[in-house]
Design a protein around this motif. Structure first.
Motif, PDB file in Angstrom:
ATOM      1  N   GLY A 111      -6.400   4.247   0.499  1.00 16.22           N
ATOM      2  CA  GLY A 111      -5.044   3.962   0.050  1.00 16.22           C
ATOM      3  C   GLY A 111      -4.775   4.547  -1.321  1.00 16.22           C
ATOM      4  N   GLN A 112      -5.750   4.403  -2.219  1.00 19.87           N
ATOM      5  CA  GLN A 112      -5.597   4.984  -3.557  1.00 19.87           C
ATOM      6  C   GLN A 112      -5.619   6.510  -3.501  1.00 19.87           C
ATOM      7  N   LEU A 113      -6.470   7.066  -2.628  1.00 15.80           N
ATOM      8  CA  LEU A 113      -6.564   8.522  -2.501  1.00 15.80           C
ATOM      9  C   LEU A 113      -5.250   9.107  -1.996  1.00 15.80           C
ATOM     10  N   ARG A 114      -4.630   8.427  -1.075  1.00 10.79           N
ATOM     11  CA  ARG A 114      -3.355   8.920  -0.546  1.00 10.79           C
ATOM     12  C   ARG A 114      -2.242   8.780  -1.574  1.00 10.79           C
ATOM     13  N   ALA A 115      -2.226   7.658  -2.302  1.00  9.08           N
ATOM     14  CA  ALA A 115      -1.159   7.430  -3.273  1.00  9.08           C
ATOM     15  C   ALA A 115      -1.247   8.375  -4.460  1.00  9.08           C
ATOM     16  N   SER A 116      -2.456   8.739  -4.868  1.00 10.73           N
ATOM     17  CA  SER A 116      -2.630   9.599  -6.038  1.00 10.73           C
ATOM     18  C   SER A 116      -2.602  11.084  -5.711  1.00 10.73           C
ATOM     19  N   GLY A 151     -11.295   0.287   8.280  1.00 11.68           N
ATOM     20  CA  GLY A 151     -10.841   0.299   6.894  1.00 11.68           C
ATOM     21  C   GLY A 151     -10.192   1.618   6.507  1.00 11.68           C
ATOM     22  N   ALA A 152     -10.798   2.733   6.932  1.00  9.27           N
ATOM     23  CA  ALA A 152     -10.218   4.040   6.624  1.00  9.27           C
ATOM     24  C   ALA A 152      -8.848   4.204   7.286  1.00  9.27           C
ATOM     25  N   ALA A 153      -8.730   3.754   8.532  1.00  9.25           N
ATOM     26  CA  ALA A 153      -7.442   3.857   9.226  1.00  9.25           C
ATOM     27  C   ALA A 153      -6.374   3.013   8.531  1.00  9.25           C
ATOM     28  N   LEU A 154      -6.737   1.805   8.096  1.00 13.57           N
ATOM     29  CA  LEU A 154      -5.763   0.958   7.392  1.00 13.57           C
ATOM     30  C   LEU A 154      -5.319   1.608   6.085  1.00 13.57           C
ATOM     31  N   GLY A 155      -6.275   2.181   5.337  1.00 11.13           N
ATOM     32  CA  GLY A 155      -5.916   2.807   4.076  1.00 11.13           C
ATOM     33  C   GLY A 155      -5.051   4.042   4.236  1.00 11.13           C
ATOM     34  N   LEU A 156      -5.271   4.795   5.313  1.00 10.58           N
ATOM     35  CA  LEU A 156      -4.520   6.033   5.525  1.00 10.58           C
ATOM     36  C   LEU A 156      -3.167   5.807   6.178  1.00 10.58           C
ATOM     37  N   LEU A 157      -3.054   4.747   6.963  1.00  5.09           N
ATOM     38  CA  LEU A 157      -1.795   4.492   7.668  1.00  5.09           C
ATOM     39  C   LEU A 157      -0.840   3.614   6.863  1.00  5.09           C
ATOM     40  N   ALA A 158      -1.370   2.884   5.884  1.00  7.28           N
ATOM     41  CA  ALA A 158      -0.492   2.027   5.072  1.00  7.28           C
ATOM     42  C   ALA A 158       0.474   2.890   4.270  1.00  7.28           C
ATOM     43  N   PRO A 159       1.758   2.572   4.276  1.00  4.92           N
ATOM     44  CA  PRO A 159       2.730   3.409   3.558  1.00  4.92           C
ATOM     45  C   PRO A 159       2.589   3.348   2.045  1.00  4.92           C
ATOM     46  N   ARG A 160       1.989   2.262   1.525  1.00  2.60           N
ATOM     47  CA  ARG A 160       1.806   2.130   0.083  1.00  2.60           C
ATOM     48  C   ARG A 160       0.398   1.653  -0.220  1.00  2.60           C
ATOM     49  N   GLN A 161      -0.052   1.963  -1.432  1.00 10.05           N
ATOM     50  CA  GLN A 161      -1.398   1.578  -1.834  1.00 10.05           C
ATOM     51  C   GLN A 161      -1.568   0.064  -1.840  1.00 10.05           C
ATOM     52  N   GLU A 162      -0.548  -0.662  -2.247  1.00  9.45           N
ATOM     53  CA  GLU A 162      -0.644  -2.116  -2.298  1.00  9.45           C
ATOM     54  C   GLU A 162      -0.832  -2.710  -0.905  1.00  9.45           C
ATOM     55  N   ALA A 213     -12.201   7.818  15.261  1.00 11.58           N
ATOM     56  CA  ALA A 213     -11.281   8.819  15.802  1.00 11.58           C
ATOM     57  C   ALA A 213      -9.850   8.554  15.320  1.00 11.58           C
ATOM     58  N   VAL A 214      -9.448   7.288  15.307  1.00  7.94           N
ATOM     59  CA  VAL A 214      -8.119   6.940  14.803  1.00  7.94           C
ATOM     60  C   VAL A 214      -8.001   7.268  13.313  1.00  7.94           C
ATOM     61  N   ALA A 215      -9.075   6.992  12.561  1.00  5.54           N
ATOM     62  CA  ALA A 215      -9.056   7.304  11.131  1.00  5.54           C
ATOM     63  C   ALA A 215      -8.958   8.810  10.896  1.00  5.54           C
ATOM     64  N   THR A 216      -9.640   9.608  11.722  1.00  5.29           N
ATOM     65  CA  THR A 216      -9.550  11.066  11.601  1.00  5.29           C
ATOM     66  C   THR A 216      -8.131  11.545  11.887  1.00  5.29           C
ATOM     67  N   TRP A 217      -7.514  10.983  12.919  1.00  6.50           N
ATOM     68  CA  TRP A 217      -6.114  11.329  13.212  1.00  6.50           C
ATOM     69  C   TRP A 217      -5.201  10.910  12.064  1.00  6.50           C
ATOM     70  N   ALA A 218      -5.438   9.732  11.501  1.00  3.72           N
ATOM     71  CA  ALA A 218      -4.614   9.264  10.375  1.00  3.72           C
ATOM     72  C   ALA A 218      -4.808  10.156   9.150  1.00  3.72           C
ATOM     73  N   TYR A 219      -6.015  10.666   8.961  1.00  2.00           N
ATOM     74  CA  TYR A 219      -6.257  11.580   7.837  1.00  2.00           C
ATOM     75  C   TYR A 219      -5.467  12.873   8.018  1.00  2.00           C
TER      76      TYR A 219
END
Length: 284
Positions: free
Chosen positions: A115-120, A188-199, A272-278
């Motif tokens: 989530g932080q990686l995506r937001a920053s 966890g990776a899928a949740l962090g990548l799919l969440a629209p915001r870091q929070e 696999a879902v996390a890879t797609w989300a990435y």
């Protein structure tokens, strides 16, 4: 002084440079002068490189959090010792507390990290590298799951001694930690990548860890039926069940293997879902 014509000079230059005389481009550039891109790295070498980089980066920052996760799980077992004497309840408490260390690191912290990686904008760095997306996700997940090994082992040993459970079959942690870690890390990776915001990524990671705490540590027989169904949907449940069965005098290894197989299947799907989300997050 002899005068030499420009045509003669250019002719000699062409004879000395085969690339010019044949009208060929330079081997290090294409027709428009741009250098060719390096070939994309293969999955396994790229995975190892990302894993080592993530392990080195998180070694200092995550060790205090790993201590907190271990201390939290041991504290839960000490509290439950005053309520649970032994039997199936003790097995569930020790197994659930051990897998909780995996959930804290692989699910909670990894969701916050992506989530932080995506937001920053950190995903842009990985997107410019000739690395397959699967290598980034698998490398980070494996690095975070590796931090759970000492904490999970310490929690299982302390819990077994605290509740007087046999330690003969604790070697099954060699299978429980990577398989449960893969399932939870992928989630966890899928949740962090799919969440629209870091929070929201942080919130989802915290909720997932809380679910692993409540549904994994508490004995399943004491839970209401609707909550029991939710427990069956949690990937860490099957790691808890596999570890709890090994505390029996004669474990049913077929059921242990079945629980570990569910962890492995969920791990493949979640990664696999996390890879797609990435891929989805990297192109935005």
């Amino acid at each position: 002084m002899t005068a030499v014509s420009a045509e003669v000079v250019s002719g000699r230059a062409g004879a000395e440079d085969p690339a010019r005389s044949e009208g060929c481009a330079r081997p290090w550039s294409d027709g428009d002068g741009a250098a060719p891109l390096a070939p994309r790295a293969r999955l396994l070498p790229a995975l190892v490189a990302v894993y080592r980089a993530q392990l080195s980066r998180a070694r200092v920052a995550r060790i205090p959090l790993l201590f907190v996760a271990t201390f939290q799980s041991v504290g839960i077992m000490v509290l439950m010792r005053g309520v649970v004497d032994g039997g199936d309840e003790a097995r569930a408490v020790v197994a659930g507390s051990s897998v909780l260390v995996v959930a804290f690191v692989a699910l909670n912290l990894l969701a916050q990290y992506f989530g932080q990686l995506r937001a920053s904008g950190g995903l842009d760095h990985y997107a410019t590298l000739p690395v397959p997306p699967a290598a980034v996700v698998l490398g980070a997940a494996a690095a975070y799951a590796s931090f759970t090994v000492p904490g999970t082992a310490v929690t299982a040993v302390v819990g077994s001694a605290l509740f007087h459970l046999p330690m003969t079959h604790l070697w099954v942690l060699v299978a429980v930690i990577p398989l449960a870690g893969a399932a939870l890390a992928g989630l966890g990776a899928a949740l962090g990548l799919l969440a629209p915001r870091q929070e929201l990524a942080t919130l989802c990671g915290q909720l997932g860890m809380s679910a692993a705490l409540l549904l994994g540590v508490l004995p399943a027989a004491h839970l209401p039926a609707p909550i029991g169904y939710a427990r069956d949907l949690l990937p860490s449940t099957y790691g808890v069940e596999a570890l709890a069965r090994t505390f029996d005098e004669r474990p049913d290894w077929l059921l242990v293997a079945a629980d570990l197989g569910v962890c492995a299947a969920v791990g493949v799907v979640s990664l696999a879902v996390a890879t797609w989300a990435y891929r989805r997050a990297a192109v935005r």
